[in-house]
Scaffold this active site. Sequence first.
Site, PDB file in Angstrom:
ATOM      1  N   TYR A   1       0.812  -1.230   0.000  1.00 45.63           N
ATOM      2  CA  TYR A   1       0.000   0.000   0.000  1.00 45.63           C
ATOM      3  C   TYR A   1       0.839   1.271   0.000  1.00 45.63           C
ATOM      4  O   TYR A   1       0.305   2.360  -0.182  1.00 45.63           O
ATOM      5  CB  TYR A   1      -0.919   0.035   1.226  1.00 45.63           C
ATOM      6  CG  TYR A   1      -2.156  -0.837   1.138  1.00 45.63           C
ATOM      7  CD1 TYR A   1      -2.405  -1.673   0.058  1.00 45.63           C
ATOM      8  CD2 TYR A   1      -3.104  -0.819   2.163  1.00 45.63           C
ATOM      9  CE1 TYR A   1      -3.534  -2.466   0.003  1.00 45.63           C
ATOM     10  CE2 TYR A   1      -4.245  -1.592   2.115  1.00 45.63           C
ATOM     11  CZ  TYR A   1      -4.455  -2.427   1.033  1.00 45.63           C
ATOM     12  OH  TYR A   1      -5.589  -3.201   0.992  1.00 45.63           O
TER      13      TYR A   1
HETATM   14  C1  LIG Z   1      -8.605  -2.169  -0.229  1.00 46.94           C
HETATM   15  S1  LIG Z   1      -9.434  -2.830   1.130  1.00 46.94           S
HETATM   16  C2  LIG Z   1      -9.054  -4.533   0.995  1.00 46.94           C
HETATM   17  C3  LIG Z   1     -10.294  -5.415   1.165  1.00 46.94           C
HETATM   18  C4  LIG Z   1     -10.777  -5.519   2.566  1.00 46.94           C
HETATM   19  N1  LIG Z   1      -9.979  -6.491   3.304  1.00 46.94           N
HETATM   20  C5  LIG Z   1     -12.242  -5.862   2.655  1.00 46.94           C
HETATM   21  O1  LIG Z   1     -12.606  -6.713   3.478  1.00 46.94           O
HETATM   22  O2  LIG Z   1     -13.036  -5.276   1.941  1.00 46.94           O
HETATM   23  C6  LIG Z   1      -8.413  -2.172   2.397  1.00 46.94           C
HETATM   24  C7  LIG Z   1      -8.826  -2.580   3.791  1.00 46.94           C
HETATM   25  O3  LIG Z   1      -8.494  -3.944   4.041  1.00 46.94           O
HETATM   26  C8  LIG Z   1      -7.963  -4.120   5.344  1.00 46.94           C
HETATM   27  N2  LIG Z   1      -6.547  -4.523   5.216  1.00 46.94           N
HETATM   28  C9  LIG Z   1      -5.803  -4.557   4.084  1.00 46.94           C
HETATM   29  N3  LIG Z   1      -4.564  -5.009   4.329  1.00 46.94           N
HETATM   30  C10 LIG Z   1      -4.496  -5.246   5.664  1.00 46.94           C
HETATM   31  C11 LIG Z   1      -3.466  -5.716   6.540  1.00 46.94           C
HETATM   32  N4  LIG Z   1      -2.252  -6.048   6.111  1.00 46.94           N
HETATM   33  N5  LIG Z   1      -3.771  -5.840   7.857  1.00 46.94           N
HETATM   34  C12 LIG Z   1      -5.005  -5.527   8.329  1.00 46.94           C
HETATM   35  N6  LIG Z   1      -6.017  -5.070   7.548  1.00 46.94           N
HETATM   36  C13 LIG Z   1      -5.780  -4.938   6.232  1.00 46.94           C
HETATM   37  C14 LIG Z   1      -8.108  -2.776   6.027  1.00 46.94           C
HETATM   38  O4  LIG Z   1      -9.361  -2.743   6.658  1.00 46.94           O
HETATM   39  C15 LIG Z   1      -8.112  -1.802   4.866  1.00 46.94           C
HETATM   40  O5  LIG Z   1      -8.771  -0.586   5.168  1.00 46.94           O
END
Ligand SMILES: C[S@@+](CC[C@H](N)C(=O)[O-])C[C@H]1O[C@@H](n2cnc3c(N)ncnc32)[C@H](O)[C@@H]1O
Length: 462
Positions: free
Chosen positions: A286
Amino acid sequence: MSTLFSFSPRSPHNAFLPLTRQRLRQRRGGLLVRFSLASLDFLDSDPPLPPAVQTFWKWMTEEGVISSSTCPLKPAYVPEGLGLIARRDIAEDEIILRVPRRLWVNPDTVAASEIGYLCTDLKPWAQVSLFLTRERLRPNSSWRFYIDILPEKTNSTIYWSEEELAELKGTLLLRMTKEMKEYVKSEFLKIEQEIIRPNKELFPSSITLDDFYWAFGMIRSRAFSRLTGQLAMLPLVDFINHSSKITREDNAEEMNGPAGLFSWDLLFCLKSTIPVKEGEQVFIQYGLKKNNADLALYYGFVERNSARDAYTFTFSIPESDPYYGDKVEIAKENDLDETAYFDVFMDRPITQAMLQYLRVAAIQQTDAFLLEPVFKSSIWATVELPDQKLLEVGNLGERLDIAVRVRLGGKLVLQQIQLEFKERQLKLDAFEYYQERRFKELGLVGDIGEIYCQPKDSVPSV
Ligand SMILES: C[S@@+](CC[C@H](N)C(=O)[O-])C[C@H]1O[C@@H](n2cnc3c(N)ncnc32)[C@H](O)[C@@H]1O
């Protein structure tokens, strides 16, 4: 809007309950349209995916974005919420998703919509926030299948309660969160007065500040901007989670290509920057430059990696400074401004740019004035490490864990900076002052400090 986290005043740590799969299932109810799911057997999952996700996947298939036989990915529950799992081995730099422009949600989408003509003066993020907020409240929105898979909130600090934010006291993250929310609120109030209220026929459901915060949070955590040049929400691509193991950011490209059965369009192509084995989750990076406070603010997670521990210093050249104009000019020439922000990371030296900025800002002031804010006793009184103990005890819940790690990271970095400044302070006598160097250049001061009333070269020798 229902809430994910419940709070009990008697038990403050309840505020930090982790986001369980049960909770995840609850948050994405949504509309289940009677598509045939027969061709999507690969969506079988334990626990089953929410109907809204299955419907969304089916929609993407019908739109020609994915093919159930060739799509290398499937959605699944993962520790990060929902994510993308490889259905077969994926090669390094292989394109894994192609999303056509007609499915992006960006300022062009807003411009082409019913409310487009009302939004021309808004900033891109405000346009898309208003659009998303409105579509979410419209039962027959053509974006319904996408909006239904968006979470109700993330752990981003913009969604934290006052009680949760209190855990960030003393951190820059708290200030960043408050300033960002204030900024979003002021835009919303303007939009409410100038666009929503005078156009009730276009906004039949009432839109609240919380609705607007929701949309803003979705944009901050899911939108892509680097490639498209403008902010864009990219359905499907935004299922991808972040991993610290990914060290490259070049995960996307744009190209023209087939976008459905008979159409051709600009495609946003997502790549995997590392090889992935069948059954493993696919991740991207990211942002290598983001510190833990940025990650917490934008996405609602932090990395357990001290390389992300940082403290962001904000320095300003005060307007009352008699050399204000000159100093701001010098700062601007060096891509800085009257206010400048510098991230200082754990185990990395303070950047030259920060020291240069400080020197310019302090010309004709004493060095003590330069350093004073850093050593202020009110800051250092809190720089001991009880948070380390909290982490050792563990089981803090997601949000308290984020707060403690950001606090601790900042404190460790401040301690490191204190040492660095102390070392520099000891060496100060050996440093040449700016004026001294300038006088030497002008020939008014000699190598061992002798002072001439006229430039040295014009002093007659006797
Ligand atoms: C682009 S979205 C990815 C899809 C998301 N996981 C969903 O359930 O819709 C980004 C969000 O995913 C979660 N996320 C992504 N990478 C993460 C990580 N390494 N650790 C914890 N949460 C993560 C966070 O809530 C973030 O705001």
